[in-house]
Motif scaffolding. Structure first.
Motif, PDB file in Angstrom:
ATOM      1  N   THR A 176       0.820  -1.213   0.000  1.00 55.57           N
ATOM      2  CA  THR A 176       0.000   0.000   0.000  1.00 55.57           C
ATOM      3  C   THR A 176       0.849   1.256   0.000  1.00 55.57           C
ATOM      4  O   THR A 176       0.651   2.152  -0.825  1.00 55.57           O
ATOM      5  N   GLN A 177       1.804   1.333   0.920  1.00 51.98           N
ATOM      6  CA  GLN A 177       2.593   2.554   1.075  1.00 51.98           C
ATOM      7  C   GLN A 177       3.621   2.760  -0.038  1.00 51.98           C
ATOM      8  O   GLN A 177       3.768   3.862  -0.554  1.00 51.98           O
ATOM      9  N   LYS A 178       4.346   1.719  -0.398  1.00 51.11           N
ATOM     10  CA  LYS A 178       5.415   1.891  -1.385  1.00 51.11           C
ATOM     11  C   LYS A 178       4.905   1.869  -2.821  1.00 51.11           C
ATOM     12  O   LYS A 178       5.407   2.587  -3.676  1.00 51.11           O
ATOM     13  N   TYR A 179       3.894   1.017  -3.098  1.00 53.05           N
ATOM     14  CA  TYR A 179       3.453   0.843  -4.479  1.00 53.05           C
ATOM     15  C   TYR A 179       2.038   1.361  -4.743  1.00 53.05           C
ATOM     16  O   TYR A 179       1.596   1.364  -5.885  1.00 53.05           O
ATOM     17  N   GLY A 180       1.312   1.760  -3.703  1.00 53.12           N
ATOM     18  CA  GLY A 180      -0.047   2.263  -3.883  1.00 53.12           C
ATOM     19  C   GLY A 180      -1.021   1.183  -4.321  1.00 53.12           C
ATOM     20  O   GLY A 180      -2.059   1.474  -4.905  1.00 53.12           O
ATOM     21  N   GLU A 181      -0.707  -0.079  -4.037  1.00 52.62           N
ATOM     22  CA  GLU A 181      -1.549  -1.181  -4.481  1.00 52.62           C
ATOM     23  C   GLU A 181      -2.645  -1.497  -3.461  1.00 52.62           C
ATOM     24  O   GLU A 181      -2.437  -1.367  -2.255  1.00 52.62           O
ATOM     25  N   THR A 182      -3.789  -1.887  -3.980  1.00 53.54           N
ATOM     26  CA  THR A 182      -4.898  -2.347  -3.155  1.00 53.54           C
ATOM     27  C   THR A 182      -5.369  -3.697  -3.692  1.00 53.54           C
ATOM     28  O   THR A 182      -5.115  -4.044  -4.853  1.00 53.54           O
ATOM     29  N   ARG A 183      -6.076  -4.437  -2.859  1.00 57.02           N
ATOM     30  CA  ARG A 183      -6.538  -5.757  -3.287  1.00 57.02           C
ATOM     31  C   ARG A 183      -7.574  -5.616  -4.383  1.00 57.02           C
ATOM     32  O   ARG A 183      -8.555  -4.883  -4.256  1.00 57.02           O
ATOM     33  N   GLN A 184      -7.373  -6.343  -5.471  1.00 58.62           N
ATOM     34  CA  GLN A 184      -8.282  -6.317  -6.609  1.00 58.62           C
ATOM     35  C   GLN A 184      -9.138  -7.580  -6.694  1.00 58.62           C
ATOM     36  O   GLN A 184     -10.262  -7.528  -7.175  1.00 58.62           O
ATOM     37  N   SER A 185      -8.570  -8.712  -6.248  1.00 55.02           N
ATOM     38  CA  SER A 185      -9.324  -9.969  -6.277  1.00 55.02           C
ATOM     39  C   SER A 185      -8.695 -10.956  -5.305  1.00 55.02           C
ATOM     40  O   SER A 185      -7.569 -10.754  -4.846  1.00 55.02           O
ATOM     41  N   MET A 186      -9.434 -12.020  -5.001  1.00 55.97           N
ATOM     42  CA  MET A 186      -8.921 -13.037  -4.090  1.00 55.97           C
ATOM     43  C   MET A 186      -9.632 -14.349  -4.331  1.00 55.97           C
ATOM     44  O   MET A 186     -10.714 -14.392  -4.923  1.00 55.97           O
ATOM     45  N   GLY A 187      -9.015 -15.436  -3.867  1.00 56.68           N
ATOM     46  CA  GLY A 187      -9.607 -16.758  -3.979  1.00 56.68           C
ATOM     47  C   GLY A 187      -8.931 -17.717  -3.016  1.00 56.68           C
ATOM     48  O   GLY A 187      -7.885 -17.399  -2.438  1.00 56.68           O
ATOM     49  N   LEU A 188      -9.521 -18.890  -2.856  1.00 58.32           N
ATOM     50  CA  LEU A 188      -8.989 -19.897  -1.947  1.00 58.32           C
ATOM     51  C   LEU A 188      -8.218 -20.930  -2.754  1.00 58.32           C
ATOM     52  O   LEU A 188      -8.748 -21.527  -3.692  1.00 58.32           O
ATOM     53  N   VAL A 237      -5.201 -16.621  -2.008  1.00 62.73           N
ATOM     54  CA  VAL A 237      -4.457 -16.022  -3.113  1.00 62.73           C
ATOM     55  C   VAL A 237      -5.097 -14.672  -3.405  1.00 62.73           C
ATOM     56  O   VAL A 237      -6.310 -14.579  -3.577  1.00 62.73           O
ATOM     57  N   GLU A 238      -4.268 -13.629  -3.441  1.00 56.45           N
ATOM     58  CA  GLU A 238      -4.793 -12.281  -3.688  1.00 56.45           C
ATOM     59  C   GLU A 238      -3.986 -11.588  -4.777  1.00 56.45           C
ATOM     60  O   GLU A 238      -2.790 -11.817  -4.907  1.00 56.45           O
ATOM     61  N   MET A 239      -4.676 -10.748  -5.519  1.00 55.43           N
ATOM     62  CA  MET A 239      -4.001  -9.886  -6.486  1.00 55.43           C
ATOM     63  C   MET A 239      -4.178  -8.459  -6.018  1.00 55.43           C
ATOM     64  O   MET A 239      -5.295  -7.997  -5.786  1.00 55.43           O
ATOM     65  N   HIS A 240      -3.058  -7.773  -5.849  1.00 57.97           N
ATOM     66  CA  HIS A 240      -3.036  -6.366  -5.461  1.00 57.97           C
ATOM     67  C   HIS A 240      -2.519  -5.586  -6.664  1.00 57.97           C
ATOM     68  O   HIS A 240      -1.634  -6.052  -7.375  1.00 57.97           O
TER      69      HIS A 240
END
Length: 106
Positions: free
Chosen positions: A41-53, A60-63
Motif C-alpha cells: 500500500t505505502q510503497k506501491y499504492g496497491e490495493t486488493r483487486q481480487s482473491m480466492g482460496l 491467493v490475492e491480487m493487489h
C-alpha cells in the motif's frame, strides 16, 4: 589442450552462475501479512483487486495500482504468513463476457 581447459572453465563458470540464479529465486519472500500489505500500500499504492482460496487453504490475492500499473500476487497461509508469488507492471482491469461455448448465459 588450452581450448579444452578454457571450455571447461567456461562451463564451470556457467554452472556457478546458474546455481546463483537458482539460489536467488528460492529466497524466502514471506512476512507477516500486515507487514506485506503495508508495504504494498505505502510503497506501491496497491490495493486488493481480487482473491480466492487455493487448494492448500491459502488465500491467493491480487493487489494492483491503477495509477502506477504495478501488480503483485500473494498467498497468505493459514498461519498468517504472506508470501510474494509474482509481481509486474502494466496492470489493467478487463471486463469481458465468456463466449456461450464456454458456459456464459445465453
Amino acid at each position: 589442450m588450452k581450448q579444452e581447459l578454457f571450455g571447461l572453465s567456461l562451463g564451470f563458470a556457467a554452472l556457478l552462475f546458474a546455481t546463483e540464479i537458482a539460489s536467488a529465486q528460492s529466497r524466502n519472500q514471506c512476512a507477516e501479512r500486515t507487514m506485506v500489505i503495508e508495504r504494498l500500500t505505502q510503497k506501491y499504492g496497491e490495493t486488493r483487486q481480487s482473491m480466492g482460496l487455493a487448494a492448500n487453504n491459502g488465500i491467493v490475492e491480487m493487489h494492483a495500482s491503477a495509477e502506477t500499473g504495478s501488480w503483485t500476487i500473494t498467498v497468505t497461509h493459514p498461519n498468517g504468513i504472506t508470501c510474494l508469488v509474482a509481481a509486474g507492471t502494466s496492470f489493467e482491469t478487463i471486463e469481458e463476457e465468456l463466449p456461450a461455448a464456454l458456459g456464459a448465459p445465453a
